[in-house]
Write an enzyme that holds these catalytic residues in place. Structure first.
Site, PDB file in Angstrom:
ATOM      1  N   GLU A 184     -11.408   6.039   8.722  1.00 19.47           N
ATOM      2  CA  GLU A 184     -12.156   7.025   7.921  1.00 19.47           C
ATOM      3  C   GLU A 184     -11.685   8.443   8.200  1.00 19.47           C
ATOM      4  OE1 GLU A 184     -16.377   6.263   8.121  1.00 19.47           O
ATOM      5  OE2 GLU A 184     -16.108   4.105   7.823  1.00 19.47           O
ATOM      6  N   GLU A 289     -14.993  -2.521   6.884  1.00 23.25           N
ATOM      7  CA  GLU A 289     -16.429  -2.243   6.791  1.00 23.25           C
ATOM      8  C   GLU A 289     -16.839  -2.234   5.324  1.00 23.25           C
ATOM      9  OE1 GLU A 289     -17.991   1.214   8.726  1.00 23.25           O
ATOM     10  OE2 GLU A 289     -16.542   1.117  10.360  1.00 23.25           O
TER      11      GLU A 289
END
Length: 347
Positions: A184, A289
Protein backbone atom coordinates in the site's frame (compact mmCIF):
# COMPACT_ATOMS: atom_id res chain seq x y z
CA UNK A 1 -1.03 -4.52 9.95
CA UNK A 2 -4.47 -4.24 11.44
CA UNK A 3 -5.16 -5.49 15.00
CA UNK A 4 -7.27 -8.60 15.37
CA UNK A 5 -10.58 -8.18 17.11
CA UNK A 6 -12.31 -10.94 19.08
CA UNK A 7 -15.17 -12.93 17.62
CA UNK A 8 -18.57 -11.72 18.58
CA UNK A 9 -20.48 -14.26 20.75
CA UNK A 10 -23.79 -15.58 19.52
CA UNK A 11 -26.83 -14.39 21.50
CA UNK A 12 -28.32 -16.73 24.08
CA UNK A 13 -31.95 -17.89 24.00
CA UNK A 14 -34.05 -17.65 27.17
CA UNK A 15 -34.59 -21.10 28.78
CA UNK A 16 -38.38 -20.79 28.95
CA UNK A 17 -40.22 -19.63 25.84
CA UNK A 18 -44.00 -19.80 25.29
CA UNK A 19 -45.06 -22.32 22.67
CA UNK A 20 -46.39 -19.71 20.23
CA UNK A 21 -43.18 -17.68 20.35
CA UNK A 22 -41.11 -20.84 20.00
CA UNK A 23 -42.99 -21.75 16.82
CA UNK A 24 -42.21 -18.33 15.34
CA UNK A 25 -38.56 -18.67 16.31
CA UNK A 26 -38.33 -22.09 14.66
CA UNK A 27 -39.89 -20.70 11.49
CA UNK A 28 -37.39 -17.83 11.37
CA UNK A 29 -34.51 -20.22 11.99
CA UNK A 30 -35.60 -22.39 9.08
CA UNK A 31 -35.75 -19.34 6.80
CA UNK A 32 -32.21 -18.13 7.59
CA UNK A 33 -30.67 -21.62 7.89
CA UNK A 34 -29.31 -21.57 4.34
CA UNK A 35 -27.86 -18.07 4.34
CA UNK A 36 -26.20 -17.93 7.74
CA UNK A 37 -22.40 -18.59 7.55
CA UNK A 38 -21.43 -21.99 8.87
CA UNK A 39 -24.96 -23.41 8.57
CA UNK A 40 -26.59 -25.77 6.11
CA UNK A 41 -24.98 -28.15 3.66
CA UNK A 42 -24.91 -26.29 0.37
CA UNK A 43 -21.41 -24.77 0.37
CA UNK A 44 -20.30 -26.89 -2.55
CA UNK A 45 -23.10 -25.99 -4.96
CA UNK A 46 -24.05 -22.46 -3.92
CA UNK A 47 -27.25 -23.59 -2.18
CA UNK A 48 -26.03 -21.67 0.89
CA UNK A 49 -26.11 -18.39 -1.03
CA UNK A 50 -29.10 -16.06 -1.12
CA UNK A 51 -31.07 -16.99 -4.27
CA UNK A 52 -31.13 -13.31 -5.23
CA UNK A 53 -27.37 -13.47 -5.75
CA UNK A 54 -27.01 -16.97 -7.17
CA UNK A 55 -23.92 -19.11 -6.82
CA UNK A 56 -20.53 -17.52 -7.55
CA UNK A 57 -17.95 -19.39 -9.58
CA UNK A 58 -16.06 -21.97 -7.55
CA UNK A 59 -12.42 -21.01 -7.04
CA UNK A 60 -11.01 -24.45 -7.77
CA UNK A 61 -7.28 -24.11 -8.37
CA UNK A 62 -6.97 -20.57 -6.98
CA UNK A 63 -4.77 -20.70 -3.84
CA UNK A 64 -6.89 -19.09 -1.14
CA UNK A 65 -6.52 -18.07 2.49
CA UNK A 66 -7.97 -16.04 5.34
CA UNK A 67 -5.99 -13.62 7.48
CA UNK A 68 -7.23 -14.37 11.00
CA UNK A 69 -4.31 -13.16 13.11
CA UNK A 70 -0.53 -13.28 13.33
CA UNK A 71 1.89 -15.86 14.74
CA UNK A 72 0.44 -18.97 16.42
CA UNK A 73 -2.99 -17.40 16.93
CA UNK A 74 -3.53 -17.01 13.20
CA UNK A 75 -2.33 -20.54 12.53
CA UNK A 76 -4.79 -22.06 15.01
CA UNK A 77 -7.74 -20.23 13.49
CA UNK A 78 -7.11 -21.61 9.99
CA UNK A 79 -8.51 -25.00 11.03
CA UNK A 80 -11.67 -23.36 12.38
CA UNK A 81 -12.20 -21.46 9.13
CA UNK A 82 -11.70 -24.68 7.15
CA UNK A 83 -14.31 -26.42 9.30
CA UNK A 84 -16.71 -23.56 8.52
CA UNK A 85 -15.94 -24.06 4.83
CA UNK A 86 -16.68 -27.77 5.09
CA UNK A 87 -13.18 -29.26 5.22
CA UNK A 88 -9.52 -28.53 4.47
CA UNK A 89 -9.37 -26.15 1.53
CA UNK A 90 -7.08 -23.23 2.44
CA UNK A 91 -3.61 -23.34 0.92
CA UNK A 92 -2.40 -19.83 1.81
CA UNK A 93 -1.09 -18.70 5.18
CA UNK A 94 -0.69 -14.92 5.44
CA UNK A 95 0.76 -12.77 8.19
CA UNK A 96 2.65 -9.53 8.82
CA UNK A 97 5.91 -8.51 10.41
CA UNK A 98 5.50 -5.83 13.07
CA UNK A 99 6.83 -2.53 11.78
CA UNK A 100 7.47 -0.79 15.08
CA UNK A 101 11.26 -1.34 15.22
CA UNK A 102 13.98 -2.97 13.18
CA UNK A 103 14.53 -6.06 15.38
CA UNK A 104 10.89 -7.04 14.73
CA UNK A 105 11.22 -6.45 10.99
CA UNK A 106 14.07 -8.97 11.06
CA UNK A 107 11.59 -11.65 12.20
CA UNK A 108 11.54 -14.01 15.19
CA UNK A 109 11.29 -17.79 15.71
CA UNK A 110 8.04 -17.42 17.67
CA UNK A 111 6.47 -15.90 14.55
CA UNK A 112 8.05 -18.15 11.91
CA UNK A 113 8.03 -21.60 13.51
CA UNK A 114 4.22 -22.06 13.80
CA UNK A 115 3.85 -21.05 10.15
CA UNK A 116 6.67 -23.37 9.10
CA UNK A 117 4.94 -26.30 10.83
CA UNK A 118 1.61 -25.40 9.18
CA UNK A 119 3.25 -25.17 5.76
CA UNK A 120 4.99 -28.54 6.11
CA UNK A 121 1.79 -30.25 7.20
CA UNK A 122 0.10 -29.97 3.78
CA UNK A 123 1.40 -30.25 0.21
CA UNK A 124 1.27 -27.12 -1.93
CA UNK A 125 0.82 -24.68 0.92
CA UNK A 126 2.02 -21.11 0.39
CA UNK A 127 3.31 -18.69 3.03
CA UNK A 128 2.84 -14.96 2.37
CA UNK A 129 4.62 -12.40 4.56
CA UNK A 130 4.09 -8.63 4.51
CA UNK A 131 7.39 -6.85 5.20
CA UNK A 132 7.57 -3.17 6.24
CA UNK A 133 10.39 -1.25 4.57
CA UNK A 134 10.86 1.25 7.41
CA UNK A 135 10.54 1.09 11.18
CA UNK A 136 7.98 3.19 13.09
CA UNK A 137 5.71 2.01 10.30
CA UNK A 138 2.39 3.30 11.67
CA UNK A 139 3.58 6.26 13.77
CA UNK A 140 2.51 8.99 11.34
CA UNK A 141 5.95 10.13 10.22
CA UNK A 142 5.90 13.33 8.19
CA UNK A 143 7.01 13.45 4.56
CA UNK A 144 10.50 14.72 5.40
CA UNK A 145 11.11 11.81 7.77
CA UNK A 146 9.80 9.33 5.21
CA UNK A 147 11.98 10.80 2.47
CA UNK A 148 15.03 10.61 4.73
CA UNK A 149 14.31 6.96 5.54
CA UNK A 150 13.82 6.03 1.88
CA UNK A 151 17.09 7.70 0.89
CA UNK A 152 19.00 6.00 3.71
CA UNK A 153 17.52 2.67 2.66
CA UNK A 154 18.42 3.22 -0.99
CA UNK A 155 21.99 3.97 0.12
CA UNK A 156 22.23 0.60 1.89
CA UNK A 157 21.93 1.65 5.53
CA UNK A 158 19.31 -1.03 6.30
CA UNK A 159 20.74 -3.91 4.27
CA UNK A 160 21.73 -5.93 7.34
CA UNK A 161 18.16 -6.04 8.64
CA UNK A 162 16.84 -7.58 5.44
CA UNK A 163 19.77 -9.98 5.18
CA UNK A 164 18.93 -11.22 8.69
CA UNK A 165 15.26 -11.58 7.73
CA UNK A 166 16.14 -13.68 4.68
CA UNK A 167 18.50 -15.91 6.63
CA UNK A 168 15.90 -16.51 9.35
CA UNK A 169 13.21 -17.44 6.81
CA UNK A 170 15.53 -19.95 5.15
CA UNK A 171 16.56 -21.37 8.54
CA UNK A 172 12.87 -21.90 9.40
CA UNK A 173 12.16 -23.83 6.17
CA UNK A 174 10.35 -20.87 4.62
CA UNK A 175 12.74 -20.29 1.74
CA UNK A 176 9.95 -20.03 -0.87
CA UNK A 177 7.96 -17.34 0.95
CA UNK A 178 6.11 -14.68 -1.04
CA UNK A 179 7.32 -11.35 0.37
CA UNK A 180 4.94 -8.38 0.07
CA UNK A 181 7.42 -5.54 0.48
CA UNK A 182 6.21 -2.07 1.45
CA UNK A 183 2.55 -2.77 0.70
CA UNK A 184 0.00 0.00 0.00
CA UNK A 185 2.87 2.31 -0.86
CA UNK A 186 0.54 4.58 -2.86
CA UNK A 187 -1.37 5.53 0.30
CA UNK A 188 -0.63 7.45 3.48
CA UNK A 189 -1.02 4.80 6.20
CA UNK A 190 2.56 3.52 6.46
CA UNK A 191 6.02 5.03 6.84
CA UNK A 192 7.11 3.09 3.74
CA UNK A 193 4.87 5.18 1.49
CA UNK A 194 6.10 6.22 -1.93
CA UNK A 195 4.73 9.74 -2.56
CA UNK A 196 7.37 11.74 -0.63
CA UNK A 197 10.15 10.46 -2.95
CA UNK A 198 9.17 7.96 -5.69
CA UNK A 199 12.69 7.72 -7.13
CA UNK A 200 14.22 6.81 -3.78
CA UNK A 201 11.35 4.39 -3.10
CA UNK A 202 12.07 2.51 -6.32
CA UNK A 203 15.82 2.46 -5.65
CA UNK A 204 15.21 1.21 -2.11
CA UNK A 205 12.90 -1.63 -3.25
CA UNK A 206 15.48 -2.73 -5.82
CA UNK A 207 18.22 -2.75 -3.20
CA UNK A 208 16.15 -4.80 -0.72
CA UNK A 209 15.36 -7.41 -3.39
CA UNK A 210 19.05 -7.62 -4.32
CA UNK A 211 20.01 -8.21 -0.68
CA UNK A 212 17.38 -10.91 -0.18
CA UNK A 213 18.30 -12.69 -3.41
CA UNK A 214 21.87 -13.03 -2.16
CA UNK A 215 20.76 -15.15 0.84
CA UNK A 216 21.95 -18.75 0.32
CA UNK A 217 19.10 -21.21 -0.22
CA UNK A 218 16.37 -18.61 -0.84
CA UNK A 219 13.63 -19.01 -3.44
CA UNK A 220 11.67 -15.88 -2.50
CA UNK A 221 9.09 -14.26 -4.74
CA UNK A 222 8.42 -10.53 -4.48
CA UNK A 223 4.91 -9.09 -4.57
CA UNK A 224 4.38 -5.39 -5.41
CA UNK A 225 0.99 -4.55 -3.85
CA UNK A 226 -0.61 -1.08 -3.93
CA UNK A 227 -4.08 -0.32 -2.64
CA UNK A 228 -6.84 -0.08 -5.25
CA UNK A 229 -7.23 3.31 -6.92
CA UNK A 230 -5.08 6.38 -7.09
CA UNK A 231 -4.79 7.27 -3.38
CA UNK A 232 -1.88 9.69 -2.67
CA UNK A 233 0.04 8.89 -5.87
CA UNK A 234 -0.66 6.86 -9.03
CA UNK A 235 0.90 3.53 -8.06
CA UNK A 236 2.61 2.83 -11.42
CA UNK A 237 5.00 5.66 -10.52
CA UNK A 238 6.27 3.43 -7.72
CA UNK A 239 6.71 0.29 -9.84
CA UNK A 240 10.35 -0.80 -9.39
CA UNK A 241 10.78 -2.88 -12.56
CA UNK A 242 9.99 -6.30 -13.98
CA UNK A 243 13.36 -7.75 -12.98
CA UNK A 244 12.65 -7.24 -9.25
CA UNK A 245 8.90 -8.03 -9.19
CA UNK A 246 7.38 -11.52 -9.51
CA UNK A 247 3.71 -10.77 -8.69
CA UNK A 248 1.64 -7.59 -9.01
CA UNK A 249 -0.87 -7.54 -6.19
CA UNK A 250 -3.66 -5.27 -5.03
CA UNK A 251 -5.34 -4.65 -1.67
CA UNK A 252 -9.00 -4.03 -2.52
CA UNK A 253 -11.66 -3.44 0.16
CA UNK A 254 -15.21 -2.24 -0.54
CA UNK A 255 -14.54 1.42 0.07
CA UNK A 256 -15.30 4.28 -0.05
CA UNK A 257 -18.91 4.03 1.06
CA UNK A 258 -21.36 3.78 -1.80
CA UNK A 259 -18.81 2.86 -4.48
CA UNK A 260 -20.21 -0.02 -6.54
CA UNK A 261 -18.13 -3.00 -7.62
CA UNK A 262 -18.42 -1.87 -11.23
CA UNK A 263 -16.93 1.49 -10.24
CA UNK A 264 -14.10 -0.31 -8.42
CA UNK A 265 -13.36 -2.12 -11.67
CA UNK A 266 -13.42 0.98 -13.86
CA UNK A 267 -11.92 3.67 -11.60
CA UNK A 268 -8.45 5.07 -12.39
CA UNK A 269 -5.84 2.53 -11.22
CA UNK A 270 -8.65 0.17 -10.21
CA UNK A 271 -9.20 -3.52 -10.81
CA UNK A 272 -9.32 -3.40 -14.60
CA UNK A 273 -6.20 -1.22 -14.82
CA UNK A 274 -4.44 -3.60 -12.41
CA UNK A 275 -5.25 -6.64 -14.56
CA UNK A 276 -4.12 -4.92 -17.76
CA UNK A 277 -0.93 -3.56 -16.14
CA UNK A 278 0.03 -7.03 -14.90
CA UNK A 279 -0.66 -8.59 -18.29
CA UNK A 280 1.46 -5.96 -20.05
CA UNK A 281 4.32 -6.77 -17.68
CA UNK A 282 3.71 -10.54 -17.97
CA UNK A 283 3.16 -10.96 -14.24
CA UNK A 284 0.43 -12.82 -12.33
CA UNK A 285 -1.89 -10.81 -10.11
CA UNK A 286 -2.62 -11.38 -6.43
CA UNK A 287 -4.99 -10.04 -3.77
CA UNK A 288 -3.21 -10.19 -0.38
CA UNK A 289 -6.01 -8.22 1.31
CA UNK A 290 -9.66 -7.88 0.46
CA UNK A 291 -12.87 -7.80 2.45
CA UNK A 292 -15.85 -5.82 3.62
CA UNK A 293 -15.31 -2.37 5.06
CA UNK A 294 -17.63 0.60 4.40
CA UNK A 295 -20.89 -0.90 3.14
CA UNK A 296 -21.94 -3.52 5.68
CA UNK A 297 -23.00 -6.95 4.45
CA UNK A 298 -22.25 -6.32 0.78
CA UNK A 299 -22.97 -9.40 -1.36
CA UNK A 300 -22.71 -7.45 -4.63
CA UNK A 301 -19.08 -6.61 -3.83
CA UNK A 302 -18.26 -10.11 -2.56
CA UNK A 303 -19.87 -11.78 -5.57
CA UNK A 304 -18.00 -9.36 -7.86
CA UNK A 305 -14.63 -10.12 -6.24
CA UNK A 306 -15.13 -13.89 -6.27
CA UNK A 307 -16.08 -13.86 -9.94
CA UNK A 308 -13.13 -11.56 -10.65
CA UNK A 309 -10.80 -14.13 -9.06
CA UNK A 310 -12.34 -16.91 -11.14
CA UNK A 311 -11.77 -14.88 -14.29
CA UNK A 312 -8.23 -13.61 -13.59
CA UNK A 313 -6.82 -16.61 -11.65
CA UNK A 314 -4.60 -14.78 -9.13
CA UNK A 315 -1.42 -16.38 -7.81
CA UNK A 316 -3.26 -16.28 -4.46
CA UNK A 317 -6.01 -14.39 -2.66
CA UNK A 318 -6.42 -13.80 1.08
CA UNK A 319 -9.59 -12.48 2.69
CA UNK A 320 -9.04 -10.28 5.75
CA UNK A 321 -11.33 -11.76 8.36
CA UNK A 322 -12.26 -9.74 11.43
CA UNK A 323 -15.01 -7.20 11.96
CA UNK A 324 -15.93 -5.23 9.99
CA UNK A 325 -14.08 -6.98 7.15
CA UNK A 326 -14.84 -10.64 7.77
CA UNK A 327 -17.38 -13.32 7.03
CA UNK A 328 -16.21 -16.09 9.38
CA UNK A 329 -15.10 -13.96 12.33
CA UNK A 330 -17.89 -11.40 11.97
CA UNK A 331 -21.54 -12.44 12.38
CA UNK A 332 -22.75 -9.16 10.84
CA UNK A 333 -22.21 -10.34 7.24
CA UNK A 334 -24.17 -13.60 6.76
CA UNK A 335 -25.15 -13.20 3.09
CA UNK A 336 -21.60 -12.35 2.05
CA UNK A 337 -20.40 -15.29 4.13
CA UNK A 338 -22.71 -17.68 2.31
CA UNK A 339 -21.25 -16.53 -1.02
CA UNK A 340 -17.70 -17.13 0.19
CA UNK A 341 -18.64 -20.62 1.38
CA UNK A 342 -20.23 -21.34 -1.98
CA UNK A 343 -17.01 -20.35 -3.79
CA UNK A 344 -14.45 -21.89 -1.43
CA UNK A 345 -16.29 -24.64 0.46
CA UNK A 346 -15.38 -28.29 0.00
CA UNK A 347 -17.76 -30.62 -1.83
Amino acid sequence: MRPLRPRRPLPRVAPAVPVAILAVVLLLVSLVWWVWPGRGGGADTGEGADPAWGAPARLTGVPSGFFTGSDETGVRRIAAVEAWLGGPSLRVGHTYLPGDRWPNIEGHPELFEPWALWKQAGPGRLFVLNVPLLDRSEEGLDDAEVQDGLRRGAAGEFDAHFRTLGERLVAHRLADTVLVLGWEMNGTTYAHRCAPDPESWVAYWRRVVAVLREVPGQRFRFDFTPSRGRDAIPWPRCYPGDDVVDIIGMDAYDQPAGLSFEEQVAEPYGLDFHARFAAEHRKPVSFPEWGLFRNGDDPAYVRGMLDWFARHRPAYQTLTDYCPHGVWGCADNPVSGALVRAALGRR
